[in-house]
Write an enzyme that holds these catalytic residues in place. Structure first.
Site, mmCIF file in Angstrom:
data_model
loop_
_atom_site.group_PDB
_atom_site.id
_atom_site.type_symbol
_atom_site.label_atom_id
_atom_site.label_comp_id
_atom_site.label_asym_id
_atom_site.label_seq_id
_atom_site.Cartn_x
_atom_site.Cartn_y
_atom_site.Cartn_z
ATOM 1 N N GLU A 16 -9.615 -4.053 -5.927
ATOM 2 C CA GLU A 16 -9.419 -2.984 -4.989
ATOM 3 C C GLU A 16 -9.070 -1.757 -5.971
ATOM 4 O OE1 GLU A 16 -5.523 -2.867 -3.247
ATOM 5 O OE2 GLU A 16 -4.854 -4.635 -4.577
ATOM 6 N N HIS A 70 -7.671 -5.729 -0.016
ATOM 7 C CA HIS A 70 -6.444 -4.980 -0.022
ATOM 8 C C HIS A 70 -5.354 -5.686 1.001
ATOM 9 C CE1 HIS A 70 -3.948 -1.432 -0.780
ATOM 10 N NE2 HIS A 70 -3.958 -1.177 0.701
ATOM 11 N N SER A 98 0.834 -1.131 -0.075
ATOM 12 C CA SER A 98 0.031 0.155 -0.009
ATOM 13 C C SER A 98 1.000 1.262 0.045
ATOM 14 C CB SER A 98 -1.014 -0.127 1.237
ATOM 15 O OG SER A 98 -1.998 0.970 1.048
#
Length: 310
Positions: A254, A284, A160
């Site tokens: 996502e 995610h 991320s």
């Protein structure tokens, strides 16, 4: 069964259940938090409480590391090659997360790759900026070189926002003319802080964890006043020529799906050896939820196979 799962496998029953639980708990929490410093800190406090409950199996060694302005921790499974190291930068939108929250990932990563994992506890927003986080990541990397690790002994990774940070670190090293690490692994990277890709709108309802409007607001805060040459934009505007082999993992549903696709495309066009996996309908950063999601466990096998060829 877990070992047979791959990106093209239909989502397991366990992952479908986990998706629903995560949507009702974590996503709802962020959705209802105000777009303010207080809202970010509310999410961080909740994540810290969750992280405080994390445990690792017997035989996994955890040693704290102090870099001065920030910290980190070494995570070692039972059998590791001390000549190698995995430098990992956790996710959390640049405003939450710490090594303890990500121990379920770090110990599995160490076990799968047979490397000690250095999980960096870089400085977070709103007290600090992504630029501060990049400074911390660079210092952590340089500390590994100072300990005698050659660049070829180091793998860099992140998920991320940590995926953005890992890619930014590689671009920063290249700009300085330094030898790059042996390989990189980015999981569901938030590569474009401006959130311009189509999946930010297309997958707004199907993402089980990230509210698209929240990450778009946050990216706007981070990039306010930054010009096109700012290092914040390197993961989508930088030159990937000369990058080491790169593994990019994401989910089909996502909002960051197209960020991963863009990174994989840019790197491939630059001649980089790229493995790009897009897993069906996973939350995610699903490897973080490996305790509950079989696909999360399986992802570590794929990472091991990718690194085993390097």
């Amino acid at each position: 069964m877990d070992l047979l799962l791959g990106p093209d496998s239909p989502p397991t029953r366990q992952s479908k259940i986990a998706n629903k639980v995560i949507r009702q708990a974590a996503r709802r929490l962020w959705e209802t938090a105000p777009d303010t410093t207080a809202g970010l800190l509310r999410v961080r406090r909740w994540a810290d409480r969750v992280g405080a409950t994390n445990r690792v199996p017997n035989g996994v060694e955890i040693v704290q590391e102090d870099f001065g302005r920030f910290g980190g921790e070494w995570v070692r499974s039972r059998v590791v090659d001390e000549g190698k190291v995995f430098l990992y930068l956790h996710g959390g939108g640049y405003f939450f997360g710490n090594p303890r929250l990500f121990r379920g990932l770090s110990w599995r990563l160490s076990a799968a790759t047979r490397r000690p994992v250095l999980m960096v506890d870089y400085r977070l927003s709103p007290e600090h900026t992504p630029a501060d986080a990049l400074t911390d990541a660079m210092l952590a990397y340089e500390s590994l070189l100072a300990r005698g690790h050659a660049p070829g002994d180091i793998v860099v990774g992140g998920d991320s926002a940590g995926g953005h940070l890992a890619l930014s670190l590689l671009h920063a090293l290249k700009r300085r003319g330094e030898t790059l690490p042996a390989a990189a692994v980015v999981i569901c990277p938030w590569a474009d802080l401006l959130c311009t890709a189509a999946s930010h709108a297309d997958n707004e309802r199907t993402d089980h964890l990230i509210p698209a409007s929240k990450v778009r607001w946050l990216g706007g805060v981070f990039t306010e006043g930054a010009d096109e040459q700012d290092a914040l934009h390197d993961p989508i505007r930088g030159d990937y020529t000369g990058f080491p082999p790169l593994m990019v993992i994401a989910s089909s549903t996502e909002v960051l799906r197209d960020d991963a696709r863009l990174v994989a495309r840019l790197a491939t066009e630059a001649g980089v050896d790229v493995v790009h996996q897009e897993w069906n309908d996973q939350v995610h950063v699903f490897p973080v939820f490996a305790d509950f999601v079989p696909e999360g466990k399986a992802a570590f096998r794929h990472i091991r196979e990718f690194l085993g060829k390097r």
